[in-house]
Motif scaffolding. Structure first.
Motif: not given
Length: 229
Positions: A98-114
């Motif tokens: 039910a989530a769009d691609q932009a929202t799914l991408d944000k799931v990893f912003d803190v946990a991985v990229f940050g």
């Protein structure tokens, strides 16, 4: 030179107790988060306990922002001894379909990229004297098992599970990558909801227990994974 703990993701519960625990053990504590008022209140509370503290407003999910925060902490209180990653992205994805691609991408912003960006920026400090560490708070939804996955589906927390699982993997990769450089990497995996309000509910985990577990693994510098059940 003072030891410095850079606590990314300062907030009620675990963040408060981590700051108090490591500050009480002689560390200067830099509180990092997006809520300036909360950070400033935290600094005041720590200073009342004779703990040297600094507030830096930054977004843990924005690599440029968190890199700038590392540089600010270094310039104002000194080289970072511990990068404490207690941040949660807060992206609520109940169902990945039910989530769009932009929202799914944000799931990893803190946990991985940050997390990776902050570790990279702090690495020269962490390698300085054999005491450097990356300590990560995580949740058991990141574990892979039919029971956990069933609970994730039933509780509609697929985004949280994905970010926790990714962070769990990043911890393992960082541990293998940095162990030869004198940097300890450890993770505390919490299996139950955390008591952030002072509730008397015995089913909630006392955040002071989580903070103590972080201190134990830091001092021992042995196990990469620790649990609080």
């Amino acid at each position: 030179m003072p030891k410095v703990s850079m606590l990314v993701g300062y907030g009620p519960g675990t963040g408060v107790k981590l700051a108090e625990k490591f500050g009480g053990e002689g560390f200067s504590v830099a509180l990092i988060g997006r809520d300036e008022n909360r950070l400033n209140a935290g600094v005041s509370a720590l200073k009342a306990k004779n703990i040297n503290a600094l507030a830096v407003t930054a977004d843990a999910g924005d690599p440029a922002s968190i890199r700038a925060a590392v540089r600010k902490v270094r310039s104002e209180v000194g080289p970072i001894t511990i990068l404490h990653w207690n941040a949660y992205g807060g992206v609520d994805v109940s169902d990945v379909f039910a989530a769009d691609q932009a929202t799914l991408d944000k799931v990893f912003d803190v946990a991985v990229f940050g997390l990776i960006a902050a570790t990279d920026e702090a690495l020269p400090d962490l390698k300085r004297n054999g005491e450097g560490a990356v300590l990560v708070s995580n949740g058991a939804f990141g574990l892979v098992s039919p029971q956990v996955d069933e609970a994730v589906i039933n509780l509609h927390v697929m985004g949280l599970a994905l970010s926790s699982a990714a962070k769990h993997k990043v911890v393992g990769l960082l541990e293998q990558r940095l162990k030869g450089e004198g940097v300890y990497v450890g993770e505390v995996m919490v299996y139950r909801a955390i008591n952030t309000t002072g509730s008397t509910n015995a089913d909630l985990v006392d955040p002071a227990v989580i903070a103590e577990r972080h201190w134990e693994i830091y001092k021992a510098r042995g196990e990469t994974r620790a649990e609080v059940k």
